[in-house]
Write an enzyme that holds these catalytic residues in place. Structure first.
Site, PDB file in Angstrom:
ATOM      1  N   ASN A 161       0.814  -1.220   0.000  1.00  0.00           N
ATOM      2  CA  ASN A 161       0.000   0.000   0.000  1.00  0.00           C
ATOM      3  C   ASN A 161       0.851   1.276   0.000  1.00  0.00           C
ATOM      4  O   ASN A 161       0.511   2.244  -0.681  1.00  0.00           O
ATOM      5  CB  ASN A 161      -0.961   0.017   1.200  1.00  0.00           C
ATOM      6  CG  ASN A 161      -1.962  -1.126   1.154  1.00  0.00           C
ATOM      7  OD1 ASN A 161      -1.988  -1.880   0.186  1.00  0.00           O
ATOM      8  ND2 ASN A 161      -2.767  -1.274   2.198  1.00  0.00           N
ATOM      9  N   HIS A 214     -17.924  36.086 -30.396  1.00  0.00           N
ATOM     10  CA  HIS A 214     -19.137  35.430 -30.920  1.00  0.00           C
ATOM     11  C   HIS A 214     -18.918  34.920 -32.345  1.00  0.00           C
ATOM     12  O   HIS A 214     -19.867  34.839 -33.127  1.00  0.00           O
ATOM     13  CB  HIS A 214     -20.338  36.379 -30.911  1.00  0.00           C
ATOM     14  CG  HIS A 214     -20.559  37.084 -29.612  1.00  0.00           C
ATOM     15  ND1 HIS A 214     -21.388  36.600 -28.624  1.00  0.00           N
ATOM     16  CD2 HIS A 214     -20.032  38.238 -29.133  1.00  0.00           C
ATOM     17  CE1 HIS A 214     -21.368  37.451 -27.584  1.00  0.00           C
ATOM     18  NE2 HIS A 214     -20.544  38.433 -27.866  1.00  0.00           N
ATOM     19  N   SER A 250      -8.446  11.508 -48.519  1.00  0.00           N
ATOM     20  CA  SER A 250      -9.721  10.804 -48.458  1.00  0.00           C
ATOM     21  C   SER A 250      -9.631   9.591 -49.373  1.00  0.00           C
ATOM     22  O   SER A 250      -8.973   9.645 -50.414  1.00  0.00           O
ATOM     23  CB  SER A 250     -10.838  11.730 -48.924  1.00  0.00           C
ATOM     24  OG  SER A 250     -11.932  10.980 -49.420  1.00  0.00           O
ATOM     25  N   LYS A 276      -8.986  15.890 -51.595  1.00  0.00           N
ATOM     26  CA  LYS A 276      -8.969  16.261 -50.191  1.00  0.00           C
ATOM     27  C   LYS A 276      -7.571  16.295 -49.565  1.00  0.00           C
ATOM     28  O   LYS A 276      -6.737  15.449 -49.818  1.00  0.00           O
ATOM     29  CB  LYS A 276      -9.837  15.291 -49.361  1.00  0.00           C
ATOM     30  CG  LYS A 276     -11.317  15.388 -49.627  1.00  0.00           C
ATOM     31  CD  LYS A 276     -11.905  16.761 -49.389  1.00  0.00           C
ATOM     32  CE  LYS A 276     -12.255  17.051 -47.950  1.00  0.00           C
ATOM     33  NZ  LYS A 276     -13.199  16.168 -47.339  1.00  0.00           N
ATOM     34  N   GLU A 318      -7.953  18.114 -35.820  1.00  0.00           N
ATOM     35  CA  GLU A 318      -9.241  17.574 -35.347  1.00  0.00           C
ATOM     36  C   GLU A 318      -9.022  16.605 -34.189  1.00  0.00           C
ATOM     37  O   GLU A 318      -9.751  16.615 -33.204  1.00  0.00           O
ATOM     38  CB  GLU A 318      -9.973  16.891 -36.504  1.00  0.00           C
ATOM     39  CG  GLU A 318     -10.406  17.893 -37.550  1.00  0.00           C
ATOM     40  CD  GLU A 318     -10.964  17.263 -38.812  1.00  0.00           C
ATOM     41  OE1 GLU A 318     -11.863  17.850 -39.399  1.00  0.00           O
ATOM     42  OE2 GLU A 318     -10.490  16.186 -39.219  1.00  0.00           O
ATOM     43  N   TYR A 356      -6.763   1.889   3.117  1.00  0.00           N
ATOM     44  CA  TYR A 356      -6.584   1.354   1.763  1.00  0.00           C
ATOM     45  C   TYR A 356      -7.796   0.539   1.330  1.00  0.00           C
ATOM     46  O   TYR A 356      -8.407  -0.171   2.143  1.00  0.00           O
ATOM     47  CB  TYR A 356      -5.341   0.455   1.693  1.00  0.00           C
ATOM     48  CG  TYR A 356      -5.175  -0.187   0.324  1.00  0.00           C
ATOM     49  CD1 TYR A 356      -4.581   0.510  -0.719  1.00  0.00           C
ATOM     50  CD2 TYR A 356      -5.672  -1.462   0.065  1.00  0.00           C
ATOM     51  CE1 TYR A 356      -4.455  -0.049  -1.986  1.00  0.00           C
ATOM     52  CE2 TYR A 356      -5.556  -2.036  -1.200  1.00  0.00           C
ATOM     53  CZ  TYR A 356      -4.948  -1.318  -2.231  1.00  0.00           C
ATOM     54  OH  TYR A 356      -4.845  -1.877  -3.477  1.00  0.00           O
ATOM     55  N   GLN A 374      -6.578   0.734  -6.819  1.00  0.00           N
ATOM     56  CA  GLN A 374      -5.775   0.189  -7.915  1.00  0.00           C
ATOM     57  C   GLN A 374      -6.298   0.704  -9.264  1.00  0.00           C
ATOM     58  O   GLN A 374      -5.535   0.886 -10.206  1.00  0.00           O
ATOM     59  CB  GLN A 374      -5.853  -1.338  -7.857  1.00  0.00           C
ATOM     60  CG  GLN A 374      -5.213  -2.068  -9.009  1.00  0.00           C
ATOM     61  CD  GLN A 374      -5.210  -3.575  -8.759  1.00  0.00           C
ATOM     62  OE1 GLN A 374      -4.572  -4.048  -7.840  1.00  0.00           O
ATOM     63  NE2 GLN A 374      -5.945  -4.313  -9.565  1.00  0.00           N
ATOM     64  N   LYS A 418      -4.867   3.776 -11.676  1.00  0.00           N
ATOM     65  CA  LYS A 418      -3.721   3.790 -12.582  1.00  0.00           C
ATOM     66  C   LYS A 418      -4.145   3.903 -14.048  1.00  0.00           C
ATOM     67  O   LYS A 418      -3.497   4.609 -14.825  1.00  0.00           O
ATOM     68  CB  LYS A 418      -2.855   2.551 -12.352  1.00  0.00           C
ATOM     69  CG  LYS A 418      -2.025   2.661 -11.079  1.00  0.00           C
ATOM     70  CD  LYS A 418      -1.079   1.492 -10.886  1.00  0.00           C
ATOM     71  CE  LYS A 418      -1.779   0.357 -10.199  1.00  0.00           C
ATOM     72  NZ  LYS A 418      -0.822  -0.642  -9.640  1.00  0.00           N
TER      73      LYS A 418
HETATM   74  N1  ARG Z   1      -1.861  -3.199  -7.078  1.00  0.00           N
HETATM   75  C1  ARG Z   1      -2.240  -2.622  -5.850  1.00  0.00           C
HETATM   76  C2  ARG Z   1      -2.702  -1.167  -6.027  1.00  0.00           C
HETATM   77  O1  ARG Z   1      -2.385  -0.567  -6.993  1.00  0.00           O
HETATM   78  C3  ARG Z   1      -1.088  -2.658  -4.922  1.00  0.00           C
HETATM   79  C4  ARG Z   1      -1.497  -2.647  -3.489  1.00  0.00           C
HETATM   80  C5  ARG Z   1      -2.169  -3.926  -3.156  1.00  0.00           C
HETATM   81  N2  ARG Z   1      -2.437  -3.981  -1.774  1.00  0.00           N
HETATM   82  C6  ARG Z   1      -3.274  -4.888  -1.231  1.00  0.00           C
HETATM   83  N3  ARG Z   1      -3.426  -4.877   0.027  1.00  0.00           N
HETATM   84  N4  ARG Z   1      -3.923  -5.745  -1.959  1.00  0.00           N
HETATM   85  O2  ARG Z   1      -3.398  -0.654  -5.198  1.00  0.00           O
END
Ligand code: ARG
Length: 395
Positions: free
Chosen positions: A110, A156, A279, A285, A292, A319, A324, A327
């Protein structure tokens, strides 16, 4: 390969697969940062006499070798590894034996994942800010090449006031520099050391030196108390995605202007053929797809911001595995902004204004004429405004 937390009970492969999710793929970019953080952690353990110098050396050398091998493409995180932390510890133990099992004293995945993410963010912030400044630099170059070209300034979408390529480009350049400064300020959240907070409640009974890892890793301060750390996950991410959304919107508005200027009807600008696409059916074109796609990118940035905010919304403290999921939108937003800023700088160098095609109507100077009357005759602006308005009506 087994999980770090395996206790010998049989595990349902479907559950494991779902819980690991995309981590084995997403964590690839965190491996180097996890290696750096783990080395700092091991050295701190040794300095606190919680790890022998021999074991510390074995861990550091082993991690360095694994980091180099990963960078060289020799190994990748597998689905069975779950994440980069498990992948590294498993491989380290396979390489150096029992000492590998000593590296995890006083930490949890964590705080480990937050440390790797923050080190990655600190690098990325600087890279993104430099890229925003490069776009500003491309706009400066355009102003040097063609700054004196007169343009109608629109409000405008109607002709409003006299403007110029220098004014138009200068406005955007200032905003991209402001975006760069704002991106760098995300450091106030990303620059705090999570290590030592472990699962979120510290390491009772272990005298860890959190200052030492903060300094070794280039953090500005220790994140404390330990309970703040997991509460903060998602905040640096969301703040970065917010700043990226603003940056992507500056790109979108720049692109919207250029797309208007590029229309057949306006014809204010051209692009080299090498930057336009064709095109499949219409041989004539030459499409400005790059602008765009730049205009469209902000929608994805905004989606990523919403996704990140939504993941942490109303979570209780501590936590949760939900975290997770941060990401994916984080990396999606960063990658999109990286690619978009890079191509914008390239495309801007190809933009050419054509003064002969830029129609400048007399009315653009109406406010200027009213101002001149005020200065010449000392009359109130409202009266000058009415007089100029009346002449325009008669004209
Ligand atoms: N892959 C997990 C995350 O991004 C890592 C931490 C996992 N911790 C746990 N207690 N399962 O959060």
């Amino acid at each position: 390969m087994s999980r770090l937390w395996d206790k010998g009970e049989p595990l349902d492969a479907r559950i494991l697969r779902y819980c690991a999710g995309e981590d084995h793929r997403l964590d690839e970019r965190l491996v180097g940062y996890d290696v750096t953080a783990s080395i700092a952690h091991a050295r701190m353990l040794a300095a606190c006499e919680l790890l022998s110098p021999q074991d510390c050396d074995a861990i550091v050398t082993g991690l360095q070798a694994l980091g180099e091998a990963h960078a060289a493409g020799t190994w990748q995180i597998g689905l069975e590894d779950e994440d980069c932390h498990t992948a590294l510890e498993t491989r380290l133990t396979a390489r150096i034996g029992d000492a590998g099992g000593r590296v995890h004293l006083g930490r949890s995945r964590n705080d480990q994942v937050l440390t790797a993410l923050r080190l990655y963010l600190l690098d990325t912030l600087e890279g993104l800010a430099a890229q925003a400044e490069e776009v500003a630099g491309a706009l400066d170059r355009l102003a040097v090449r063609q700054g004196e070209v007169a343009l109608p300034g629109y409000t405008h979408m109607q002709p409003a006031m006299p403007s110029s390529v220098a004014l138009w480009a200068g406005g955007f350049a200032t905003e991209f520099r402001d975006d760069a400064a704002a991106l760098r300020r995300v450091r106030h959240r990303a620059g705090l050391n999570p290590l030592g907070s472990a699962a979120g409640y510290g390491v009772p009974g272990l005298p860890l030196d959190r200052e030492m890892t903060a300094e070794a890793l280039g953090f500005d301060a220790v994140h404390s108390p330990v309970t703040a750390v997991q509460l903060s996950r998602g905040k640096a991410e969301s703040e970065l995605l917010f700043q990226l959304t603003l940056t992507l919107n500056d790109l979108a508005r720049l692109a919207a202007d250029l797309l208007l200027y590029y229309t057949h009807e306006f014809g204010f600008v051209s692009l080299p053929e090498s930057m336009t696409t064709g095109s499949s059916i219409m041989p004539q074109k030459r499409n400005p797809d790059v602008f765009e796609l730049l205009r469209g990118a902000v929608a994805t940035g905004l989606g990523a911001l919403n996704e990140a905010l939504g993941i942490v919304l109303k979570l209780s403290s501590g936590y949760h595995r939900d975290l997770q999921r941060l990401k994916a939108p984080l990396f999606r937003g960063i990658d999109l902004a990286t690619d978009s800023l890079a191509i914008a700088a390239v495309a801007l160098d190809g933009v050419v204004f054509h003064p002969e095609k830029i129609r400048l109507i007399e009315e653009l100077h109406a406010a200027e004429r009213a101002n001149a009357l005020v200065l010449a005759e000392g009359i109130p602006f409202r009266e000058a405004y009415r007089r100029v308005g009346a002449t325009l009506k008669r004209g």
